[in-house]
Every structure is written in structure tokens, then in C-alpha cells.
Design a protein around this motif. Sequence first.
Motif, PDB file in Angstrom:
ATOM      1  N   LEU A  93      74.961 -25.159 -37.449  1.00  0.00           N
ATOM      2  CA  LEU A  93      74.225 -25.587 -38.166  1.00  0.00           C
ATOM      3  C   LEU A  93      74.792 -26.047 -39.462  1.00  0.00           C
ATOM      4  CD1 LEU A  93      71.042 -26.123 -38.891  1.00  0.00           C
ATOM      5  CD2 LEU A  93      71.090 -23.521 -39.881  1.00  0.00           C
ATOM      6  N   ASP A  94      74.389 -27.057 -40.188  1.00  0.00           N
ATOM      7  CA  ASP A  94      74.849 -27.530 -41.469  1.00  0.00           C
ATOM      8  C   ASP A  94      74.006 -26.929 -42.369  1.00  0.00           C
ATOM      9  OD1 ASP A  94      75.619 -28.537 -43.693  1.00  0.00           O
ATOM     10  OD2 ASP A  94      76.288 -30.540 -42.843  1.00  0.00           O
ATOM     11  N   VAL A  95      74.298 -25.856 -43.349  1.00  0.00           N
ATOM     12  CA  VAL A  95      73.295 -25.308 -44.169  1.00  0.00           C
ATOM     13  C   VAL A  95      73.031 -25.731 -45.475  1.00  0.00           C
ATOM     14  CG1 VAL A  95      73.801 -22.958 -43.256  1.00  0.00           C
ATOM     15  CG2 VAL A  95      75.312 -23.865 -45.236  1.00  0.00           C
ATOM     16  N   SER A  96      73.974 -26.946 -45.709  1.00  0.00           N
ATOM     17  CA  SER A  96      73.870 -28.065 -46.742  1.00  0.00           C
ATOM     18  C   SER A  96      72.988 -29.163 -46.691  1.00  0.00           C
ATOM     19  CB  SER A  96      75.036 -28.461 -47.329  1.00  0.00           C
ATOM     20  OG  SER A  96      75.702 -29.524 -46.296  1.00  0.00           O
ATOM     21  N   GLU A  97      72.313 -29.363 -45.371  1.00  0.00           N
ATOM     22  CA  GLU A  97      71.479 -30.330 -45.316  1.00  0.00           C
ATOM     23  C   GLU A  97      69.988 -30.154 -44.955  1.00  0.00           C
ATOM     24  OE1 GLU A  97      72.537 -33.614 -45.124  1.00  0.00           O
ATOM     25  OE2 GLU A  97      74.386 -33.329 -45.591  1.00  0.00           O
ATOM     26  N   ASN A  98      69.301 -30.370 -43.904  1.00  0.00           N
ATOM     27  CA  ASN A  98      68.156 -30.305 -43.898  1.00  0.00           C
ATOM     28  C   ASN A  98      67.407 -28.952 -43.793  1.00  0.00           C
ATOM     29  OD1 ASN A  98      65.164 -30.384 -42.283  1.00  0.00           O
ATOM     30  ND2 ASN A  98      65.755 -32.364 -42.574  1.00  0.00           N
ATOM     31  N   TYR A  99      66.432 -28.817 -44.967  1.00  0.00           N
ATOM     32  CA  TYR A  99      65.945 -27.242 -45.104  1.00  0.00           C
ATOM     33  C   TYR A  99      65.104 -26.841 -43.963  1.00  0.00           C
ATOM     34  CZ  TYR A  99      63.380 -23.460 -46.663  1.00  0.00           C
ATOM     35  OH  TYR A  99      62.741 -22.158 -46.871  1.00  0.00           O
ATOM     36  N   GLU A 100      64.307 -27.808 -43.499  1.00  0.00           N
ATOM     37  CA  GLU A 100      63.530 -27.430 -42.424  1.00  0.00           C
ATOM     38  C   GLU A 100      64.355 -26.836 -41.234  1.00  0.00           C
ATOM     39  OE1 GLU A 100      63.113 -30.142 -44.204  1.00  0.00           O
ATOM     40  OE2 GLU A 100      61.319 -29.435 -45.334  1.00  0.00           O
ATOM     41  N   ASP A 101      65.313 -27.650 -41.063  1.00  0.00           N
ATOM     42  CA  ASP A 101      66.154 -27.159 -39.877  1.00  0.00           C
ATOM     43  C   ASP A 101      66.614 -25.771 -40.008  1.00  0.00           C
ATOM     44  OD1 ASP A 101      65.649 -29.645 -38.396  1.00  0.00           O
ATOM     45  OD2 ASP A 101      67.639 -30.396 -39.057  1.00  0.00           O
ATOM     46  N   ILE A 102      67.271 -25.555 -41.321  1.00  0.00           N
ATOM     47  CA  ILE A 102      67.652 -24.366 -41.487  1.00  0.00           C
ATOM     48  C   ILE A 102      66.642 -22.939 -41.435  1.00  0.00           C
ATOM     49  CG2 ILE A 102      68.676 -22.882 -43.424  1.00  0.00           C
ATOM     50  CD1 ILE A 102      69.851 -25.583 -44.454  1.00  0.00           C
ATOM     51  N   GLU A 103      65.424 -23.293 -41.935  1.00  0.00           N
ATOM     52  CA  GLU A 103      64.259 -22.456 -41.896  1.00  0.00           C
ATOM     53  C   GLU A 103      64.038 -22.016 -40.287  1.00  0.00           C
ATOM     54  OE1 GLU A 103      60.412 -21.612 -44.234  1.00  0.00           O
ATOM     55  OE2 GLU A 103      60.443 -23.911 -43.404  1.00  0.00           O
ATOM     56  N   LYS A 104      64.013 -23.167 -39.527  1.00  0.00           N
ATOM     57  CA  LYS A 104      63.619 -22.847 -38.234  1.00  0.00           C
ATOM     58  C   LYS A 104      64.607 -22.085 -37.306  1.00  0.00           C
ATOM     59  CE  LYS A 104      62.395 -25.228 -33.699  1.00  0.00           C
ATOM     60  NZ  LYS A 104      63.127 -24.548 -33.319  1.00  0.00           N
ATOM     61  N   ALA A 105      65.725 -22.549 -37.956  1.00  0.00           N
ATOM     62  CA  ALA A 105      67.211 -21.684 -37.132  1.00  0.00           C
ATOM     63  C   ALA A 105      67.210 -20.340 -37.438  1.00  0.00           C
ATOM     64  CB  ALA A 105      68.467 -22.428 -37.542  1.00  0.00           C
ATOM     65  N   LEU A 106      66.808 -20.043 -38.896  1.00  0.00           N
ATOM     66  CA  LEU A 106      66.719 -18.543 -38.979  1.00  0.00           C
ATOM     67  C   LEU A 106      65.662 -17.897 -38.378  1.00  0.00           C
ATOM     68  CD1 LEU A 106      67.940 -18.833 -42.622  1.00  0.00           C
ATOM     69  CD2 LEU A 106      69.330 -17.885 -40.988  1.00  0.00           C
ATOM     70  N   LEU A 107      64.461 -18.334 -38.126  1.00  0.00           N
ATOM     71  CA  LEU A 107      63.254 -17.893 -37.726  1.00  0.00           C
ATOM     72  C   LEU A 107      63.688 -17.827 -36.286  1.00  0.00           C
ATOM     73  CD1 LEU A 107      60.298 -20.004 -38.994  1.00  0.00           C
ATOM     74  CD2 LEU A 107      60.552 -17.420 -39.305  1.00  0.00           C
ATOM     75  N   ASP A 108      64.180 -18.489 -35.490  1.00  0.00           N
ATOM     76  CA  ASP A 108      64.758 -18.329 -34.310  1.00  0.00           C
ATOM     77  C   ASP A 108      65.744 -17.179 -34.091  1.00  0.00           C
ATOM     78  OD1 ASP A 108      63.291 -20.305 -33.347  1.00  0.00           O
ATOM     79  OD2 ASP A 108      65.047 -21.905 -33.279  1.00  0.00           O
ATOM     80  N   ALA A 109      66.616 -16.917 -34.970  1.00  0.00           N
ATOM     81  CA  ALA A 109      67.590 -15.966 -34.861  1.00  0.00           C
ATOM     82  C   ALA A 109      66.999 -14.607 -35.134  1.00  0.00           C
ATOM     83  CB  ALA A 109      68.497 -16.046 -36.078  1.00  0.00           C
ATOM     84  N   GLU A 110      65.723 -14.582 -36.038  1.00  0.00           N
ATOM     85  CA  GLU A 110      65.185 -13.506 -35.804  1.00  0.00           C
ATOM     86  C   GLU A 110      64.394 -13.149 -34.590  1.00  0.00           C
ATOM     87  OE1 GLU A 110      62.393 -13.318 -39.270  1.00  0.00           O
ATOM     88  OE2 GLU A 110      64.086 -12.417 -40.608  1.00  0.00           O
ATOM     89  N   GLU A 111      63.807 -13.847 -33.903  1.00  0.00           N
ATOM     90  CA  GLU A 111      63.307 -13.658 -32.963  1.00  0.00           C
ATOM     91  C   GLU A 111      64.286 -13.045 -31.624  1.00  0.00           C
ATOM     92  OE1 GLU A 111      61.466 -17.138 -31.051  1.00  0.00           O
ATOM     93  OE2 GLU A 111      59.961 -17.322 -33.017  1.00  0.00           O
TER      94      GLU A 111
END
Length: 265
Positions: A93-111
Motif C-alpha cells: 500500500l502507498d500510504v501517501s496516496e488515496n485515503y479511502e484505500d488506506i482506510e479500507k486496508a486498515l479495516l481489513d487488517a483488523e479483521e
Amino acid sequence: MWTAIVYIVVLFLIVRVTKRLLFRSKLQPLESKHVVVTGGSSGIGKCVAIEAVSRGAHVTLIARDVKKLESAVAEVAKYCLHHEKQKVQFISLDVSENYEDIEKALLDAEEENGPISMLVNCAGMAICGRLEDTAVEDIKRLLNLNFLGTLYPTKAVISRMKGRGEGRIVIVASQAALLGIYGYTAYSSTKFALRGLAESLHMEAKPYNISVTLSFPPDTDTPGFATEEKSKPMETRLISQSAGLVSPEVVAKQIIMDALVSHIS
């Protein structure tokens, strides 16, 4: 300039020693907690991940390069306290780009690994040079990765941490966030921004039992530092050489200890 750096470092050490004398402290456990590390495929980030799993944590590494992430996960997993119980995963993941992608990725990580107990923001880079010699595109890269690359992941987890009434945010800045240094005009500006982020967020998060730790590592022997050396003006090189290099393992251990300390009056 070097005298100013020495003064700040000495003052910082005096404050740390005084706090340890005034407070009894203990380290909070990380066992079975979920730690997310950005910039986790190498350098300080990878060493932070190793330190976390050695304390029993589940870890999610975030970076862009899949091959480096796969190698890092294999290395980090060797240090697990409970090999049969702990999970070590990665997200490209590129943490400097699309915020929505970052938010979804971290939600998935929590799952996958459970609620994020600690977020360690290590993603960053350095490009040196006098301001007039620094390309506008390089300034944007520094701003996006060093500042937004910390702001975005932090924003993505802070609401859920507040909802749970616990959490730890770690922001890895640099000694260039303590004072401006020749040749670090653009870089230092992004690191000063992280100070503002950390200090303001601390005030917002403290009532919810969320700690914010701001780290100021010195020059550290990492792949990123080797790249940084290539763009340093002579003046900047002379300043940094006088301080020497610290190993990423030492820096990572201190970051984790600072983040986990709980002071008892």
C-alpha cells in the motif's frame, strides 16, 4: 550549528533522566496485541516489527514493494515469541496516496489480526539539497510521504481507538524536526509538520486513553540513509558526519519502549 544540535540532544537527555527519577515506570504488555508498522519492509520499520513480535504481538507490515515485504515478513516471523499463535502479515500500500484505500486496508487488517492497538508510522524518505536546487516534484514527494503518509493512516485508526478507549500512536520524525539544518530545507519542513500533528493529536487523544509518542531518531544505518547520502550537499554531509550513525535495532527498541511506558506517580 553543531553546538545547537549538541545543546538540544543534551537537554533532551536531561529531561528523559529527570522523568525517570521522578516517576516509577513500567512497560505495558504487547502480547496478543495488534501492531501496524508503516514503512515496515526495511530499516527502522522492520526492526520495530521485530521488537513487537518478540514481545508477543501480532504484526501487520505496510509498504509498497511486495518482494521486500515478503522477505521482511519471513524475517520478522523468526522472532515471534509464540510461533504457533502469532500472526505476521503484510499489505502492499502507498500510504501517501488515496485515503479511502488506506482506510479500507486498515479495516481489513483488523479483521485478520484484531483491533489495532498500536500504529507505528515509520514510512518516510529524505531528499537533501538547497531549496533552489530541490525539484518541485521532490518537494511534493517529501510532503506526501513524510506528512500525509503519517496523517492518513493515523486518521484511519483514531476513531476506532477512541471508540475502544485505548490505543497507541507512534510518529517517527527526525532530529531535523528539532531544528532546521543546512540542506534539509524541504525535508525538515515535513518533519516539523509531524511535530505539530503529534502535539495537537496528543491533546485530542489523551481523554480517550490513547497515547501519542513522537520519536526523534538520529542518523540511522538504514537503506534510506544510504539513499539520502547521495543527495547531501557537502555542508550537510559535514554536519551529519560529526554525529555518527546509530543502528536501527537500537532506535526501534527505544521507540517501542517509549510507546509502552506507563508512568505511575
